[in-house]
Design an enzyme around this catalytic site. Structure first.
Site, mmCIF file in Angstrom:
data_model
loop_
_atom_site.group_PDB
_atom_site.id
_atom_site.type_symbol
_atom_site.label_atom_id
_atom_site.label_comp_id
_atom_site.label_asym_id
_atom_site.label_seq_id
_atom_site.Cartn_x
_atom_site.Cartn_y
_atom_site.Cartn_z
ATOM 1 N N GLY A 174 -1.878 7.904 -2.940
ATOM 2 C CA GLY A 174 -0.940 8.982 -2.598
ATOM 3 C C GLY A 174 -0.342 9.644 -3.827
ATOM 4 C CB THR A 205 3.472 -4.017 -1.823
ATOM 5 O OG1 THR A 205 2.721 -3.444 -0.755
ATOM 6 C CG2 THR A 205 4.260 -2.947 -2.538
ATOM 7 C CG ASP A 255 6.634 -5.842 0.194
ATOM 8 O OD1 ASP A 255 6.293 -5.900 -0.993
ATOM 9 O OD2 ASP A 255 7.093 -4.816 0.733
ATOM 10 C CE1 TYR A 280 5.054 -2.343 -6.110
ATOM 11 C CE2 TYR A 280 7.420 -2.016 -6.024
ATOM 12 C CZ TYR A 280 6.140 -1.493 -6.077
ATOM 13 O OH TYR A 280 5.961 -0.128 -6.093
HETATM 14 N N1 CAA Z 1 18.039 -8.168 3.511
HETATM 15 C C1 CAA Z 1 18.651 -9.309 3.908
HETATM 16 N N2 CAA Z 1 18.025 -10.251 4.654
HETATM 17 C C2 CAA Z 1 16.765 -10.009 5.027
HETATM 18 C C3 CAA Z 1 16.082 -8.843 4.656
HETATM 19 C C4 CAA Z 1 16.781 -7.885 3.876
HETATM 20 N N3 CAA Z 1 16.202 -6.746 3.471
HETATM 21 N N4 CAA Z 1 14.823 -8.893 5.151
HETATM 22 C C5 CAA Z 1 14.723 -10.059 5.837
HETATM 23 N N5 CAA Z 1 15.888 -10.725 5.760
HETATM 24 C C6 CAA Z 1 16.197 -12.033 6.325
HETATM 25 C C7 CAA Z 1 15.762 -12.091 7.788
HETATM 26 O O1 CAA Z 1 16.797 -11.610 8.610
HETATM 27 C C8 CAA Z 1 15.526 -13.575 7.995
HETATM 28 O O2 CAA Z 1 16.745 -14.220 8.174
HETATM 29 P P1 CAA Z 1 16.846 -15.526 9.121
HETATM 30 O O3 CAA Z 1 15.946 -16.548 8.471
HETATM 31 O O4 CAA Z 1 18.285 -15.870 9.077
HETATM 32 O O5 CAA Z 1 16.357 -15.085 10.466
HETATM 33 C C9 CAA Z 1 14.974 -14.019 6.624
HETATM 34 O O6 CAA Z 1 15.381 -13.020 5.686
HETATM 35 C C10 CAA Z 1 13.441 -14.099 6.612
HETATM 36 O O7 CAA Z 1 12.952 -12.921 7.241
HETATM 37 P P2 CAA Z 1 11.415 -12.727 7.522
HETATM 38 O O8 CAA Z 1 10.845 -13.958 8.128
HETATM 39 O O9 CAA Z 1 11.176 -11.411 8.203
HETATM 40 O O10 CAA Z 1 10.920 -12.628 6.029
HETATM 41 P P3 CAA Z 1 9.502 -12.330 5.531
HETATM 42 O O11 CAA Z 1 9.260 -13.163 4.357
HETATM 43 O O12 CAA Z 1 8.496 -12.364 6.608
HETATM 44 O O13 CAA Z 1 9.514 -10.798 5.066
HETATM 45 C C11 CAA Z 1 10.182 -8.646 4.557
HETATM 46 C C12 CAA Z 1 10.659 -10.051 4.921
HETATM 47 C C13 CAA Z 1 9.247 -8.073 5.633
HETATM 48 C C14 CAA Z 1 9.433 -8.614 3.235
HETATM 49 C C15 CAA Z 1 11.399 -7.785 4.467
HETATM 50 O O14 CAA Z 1 12.330 -8.386 3.623
HETATM 51 C C16 CAA Z 1 11.094 -6.412 3.935
HETATM 52 O O15 CAA Z 1 10.395 -5.628 4.552
HETATM 53 N N6 CAA Z 1 11.672 -6.076 2.782
HETATM 54 C C17 CAA Z 1 11.588 -4.773 2.220
HETATM 55 C C18 CAA Z 1 10.367 -4.706 1.344
HETATM 56 C C19 CAA Z 1 10.223 -3.331 0.787
HETATM 57 O O16 CAA Z 1 11.162 -2.575 0.607
HETATM 58 N N7 CAA Z 1 8.979 -2.978 0.471
HETATM 59 C C20 CAA Z 1 8.685 -1.724 -0.069
HETATM 60 C C21 CAA Z 1 7.187 -1.475 0.028
HETATM 61 S S1 CAA Z 1 6.756 0.123 -0.624
HETATM 62 C C22 CAA Z 1 7.061 -0.051 -2.243
HETATM 63 O O17 CAA Z 1 7.213 -1.121 -2.768
HETATM 64 C C23 CAA Z 1 7.108 1.192 -3.043
HETATM 65 C C24 CAA Z 1 8.268 1.195 -3.917
HETATM 66 O O18 CAA Z 1 8.143 0.912 -5.106
HETATM 67 C C25 CAA Z 1 9.566 1.653 -3.380
HETATM 68 P P1 NAP Z 2 -1.354 3.931 -2.814
HETATM 69 O O1 NAP Z 2 -1.535 5.217 -2.106
HETATM 70 O O2 NAP Z 2 -1.587 2.651 -2.092
HETATM 71 O O3 NAP Z 2 -2.232 3.981 -4.145
HETATM 72 C C1 NAP Z 2 -2.421 2.884 -4.969
HETATM 73 C C2 NAP Z 2 -3.722 3.029 -5.697
HETATM 74 O O4 NAP Z 2 -3.931 1.934 -6.583
HETATM 75 C C3 NAP Z 2 -4.905 3.064 -4.744
HETATM 76 O O5 NAP Z 2 -5.686 4.215 -4.973
HETATM 77 C C4 NAP Z 2 -5.675 1.800 -5.088
HETATM 78 O O6 NAP Z 2 -7.057 1.937 -4.991
HETATM 79 C C5 NAP Z 2 -5.292 1.585 -6.530
HETATM 80 N N1 NAP Z 2 -5.535 0.188 -6.907
HETATM 81 C C6 NAP Z 2 -5.001 -0.922 -6.345
HETATM 82 N N2 NAP Z 2 -5.510 -2.031 -6.923
HETATM 83 C C7 NAP Z 2 -6.377 -1.606 -7.879
HETATM 84 C C8 NAP Z 2 -7.223 -2.267 -8.799
HETATM 85 N N3 NAP Z 2 -7.268 -3.614 -8.894
HETATM 86 N N4 NAP Z 2 -8.004 -1.519 -9.628
HETATM 87 C C9 NAP Z 2 -7.973 -0.169 -9.555
HETATM 88 N N5 NAP Z 2 -7.191 0.521 -8.691
HETATM 89 C C10 NAP Z 2 -6.400 -0.195 -7.868
HETATM 90 O O7 NAP Z 2 0.135 3.805 -3.372
HETATM 91 P P2 NAP Z 2 1.084 4.846 -4.093
HETATM 92 O O8 NAP Z 2 2.337 4.874 -3.332
HETATM 93 O O9 NAP Z 2 0.366 6.093 -4.419
HETATM 94 O O10 NAP Z 2 1.387 4.020 -5.427
HETATM 95 C C11 NAP Z 2 1.060 4.472 -6.726
HETATM 96 C C12 NAP Z 2 1.985 3.755 -7.712
HETATM 97 O O11 NAP Z 2 3.322 4.167 -7.465
HETATM 98 C C13 NAP Z 2 1.977 2.231 -7.583
HETATM 99 O O12 NAP Z 2 2.045 1.642 -8.859
HETATM 100 C C14 NAP Z 2 3.243 1.959 -6.808
HETATM 101 O O13 NAP Z 2 3.724 0.672 -7.059
HETATM 102 C C15 NAP Z 2 4.147 3.022 -7.363
HETATM 103 N N6 NAP Z 2 5.276 3.360 -6.520
HETATM 104 C C16 NAP Z 2 5.108 3.778 -5.240
HETATM 105 C C17 NAP Z 2 6.216 4.096 -4.482
HETATM 106 C C18 NAP Z 2 6.126 4.541 -3.062
HETATM 107 O O14 NAP Z 2 7.161 4.530 -2.386
HETATM 108 N N7 NAP Z 2 4.969 4.963 -2.569
HETATM 109 C C19 NAP Z 2 7.501 3.991 -5.035
HETATM 110 C C20 NAP Z 2 7.625 3.553 -6.351
HETATM 111 C C21 NAP Z 2 6.503 3.263 -7.082
HETATM 112 P P3 NAP Z 2 -7.807 1.705 -3.570
HETATM 113 O O15 NAP Z 2 -7.202 2.719 -2.634
HETATM 114 O O16 NAP Z 2 -9.205 1.972 -3.876
HETATM 115 O O17 NAP Z 2 -7.505 0.330 -3.153
#
Ligand code: CAA
Ligand code: NAP
Length: 249
Positions: free
Chosen positions: A15, A95, A97, A156
């Site tokens: 993306g 990720t 997570d 992460y």
């Molecule tokens: N804050 C406080 N407590 C939380 C919580 C949070 N954010 N998330 C879960 N908990 C608690 C739950 O309520 C649960 O509590 P109990 O045991 O008392 O019931 C406990 O933690 C365990 O919960 P889960 O079994 O659901 O935990 P899990 O290990 O399966 O996963 C999780 C939890 C799905 C990872 C969840 O925490 C989550 O989604 N977090 C956010 C992750 C996130 O923001 N990811 C971004 C992805 S995109 C990205 O990374 C791009 C970028 O750079 C921005």
């Molecule tokens: P995305 O759409 O999932 O793109 C990630 C890219 O990384 C994919 O094209 C993937 O290739 C490539 N990749 C993963 N593992 C690889 C490997 N071992 N070798 C070569 N390429 C690999 O995610 P995105 O949101 O665009 O993320 C781009 C960057 O921005 C990441 O570093 C992410 O952590 C960072 N970021 C994202 C967000 C957000 O909210 N989206 C926020 C903050 C930072 P394939 O598709 O071929 O697997």
């Protein structure tokens, strides 16, 4: 080609990567788009077509950024073929997570290898070359969650915070040669990475963003293009947050 800067972008088909490629092409760069080996030439052709990117401005390569030897080999090949590398954008990332209590060693290692060790693999073959050329731009894509931490992202957040320390250290080493090293730290951005999140979790995060919305990939990519430009020659070791106010450092 002679007048164009040569840029290498990892995660190019993702993306944010796609938007970065577009912005750099618009800025008159020739882009080496690094796709993961999970992709094919047909995927690259389809991607160029879908994204309306001029195929003459892009050369696709397949590379696993966690593979140190392959990175060294392929980046040397790029330098041989195109004469130089002016811009490197370390953007590939994943990720895995889960709360730390449940996190497996594999989930830890995959994230550290892909988001963090990849930066060594990609930057090491290019840095000395840029210093010898007395110019270069290295831009590392971190995250708001490397700055503030996030529940469920110990792996992460560690990797993304590490990118910032690495970039500051390397900024010192590149400064005298005119090689800048900067970080872009996006907030939650509308890409496949965020689409994988649980809907309720994403909604609750959006509600915490002062601007109440996700970033667009273009908003992130424009800051990358700026840091890659001549106008940003005096900016180094900096982290540019693009997060709608979610975290103010
Ligand atoms: N804050 C406080 N407590 C939380 C919580 C949070 N954010 N998330 C879960 N908990 C608690 C739950 O309520 C649960 O509590 P109990 O045991 O008392 O019931 C406990 O933690 C365990 O919960 P889960 O079994 O659901 O935990 P899990 O290990 O399966 O996963 C999780 C939890 C799905 C990872 C969840 O925490 C989550 O989604 N977090 C956010 C992750 C996130 O923001 N990811 C971004 C992805 S995109 C990205 O990374 C791009 C970028 O750079 C921005
Ligand atoms: P995305 O759409 O999932 O793109 C990630 C890219 O990384 C994919 O094209 C993937 O290739 C490539 N990749 C993963 N593992 C690889 C490997 N071992 N070798 C070569 N390429 C690999 O995610 P995105 O949101 O665009 O993320 C781009 C960057 O921005 C990441 O570093 C992410 O952590 C960072 N970021 C994202 C967000 C957000 O909210 N989206 C926020 C903050 C930072 P394939 O598709 O071929 O697997």
């Amino acid at each position: 080609m002679e007048s164009k800067k040569i840029a290498v972008v990892t995660g190019a088909l993702g993306g944010i990567g796609s938007a970065i490629v577009k912005e750099l092409v618009n800025a008159n760069c020739f882009v080496v788009a690094v796709a993961s080996p999970r992709r094919t030439s047909a995927d690259i052709d389809a991607w160029l077509n879908e994204q309306s990117i001029n195929p003459a401005a892009v050369h696709g390569i397949f590379l696993d950024v966690t593979d140190h030897e392959a990175c060294q080999q392929q980046l040397n090949d790029v330098i041989d073929e195109f004469g130089r590398i002016d811009i490197l954008v370390n953007n590939a990332g994943i990720t895995r997570d889960t709360s730390f209590k449940k996190m497996t060693l594999t989930q830890w290692q995959e994230v550290i290898d892909t988001n963090f060790n990849s930066m060594f693999n990609m930057t090491h073959p290019v840095f000395a070359h840029m210093c010898a050329n007395k110019s270069g731009r290295i831009i590392n894509i971190s995250s708001v969650n490397g700055q503030k931490g996030q529940f469920g992202q110990a792996n992460y957040s560690a990797a993304k915070a590490g990118m910032i320390g690495f970039s500051k250290a390397l900024a010192y080493e590149g400064a005298r040669a005119g090689v800048t090293v900067n970080v872009v730290a996006p907030g939650y951005t509308a890409t496949p990475m965020v689409e994988k999140m649980r809907d309720d979790v994403l909604e609750s995060i959006k509600a915490q963003v002062p601007m109440q919305r996700l970033a667009t990939p273009t908003e992130v990519a424009q800051s990358v293009a700026y840091l890659a430009s001549e106008q940003a020659a005096y900016i180094t070791g900096e982290t540019l947050a693009i997060n709608g106010g979610l975290y103010m450092n």
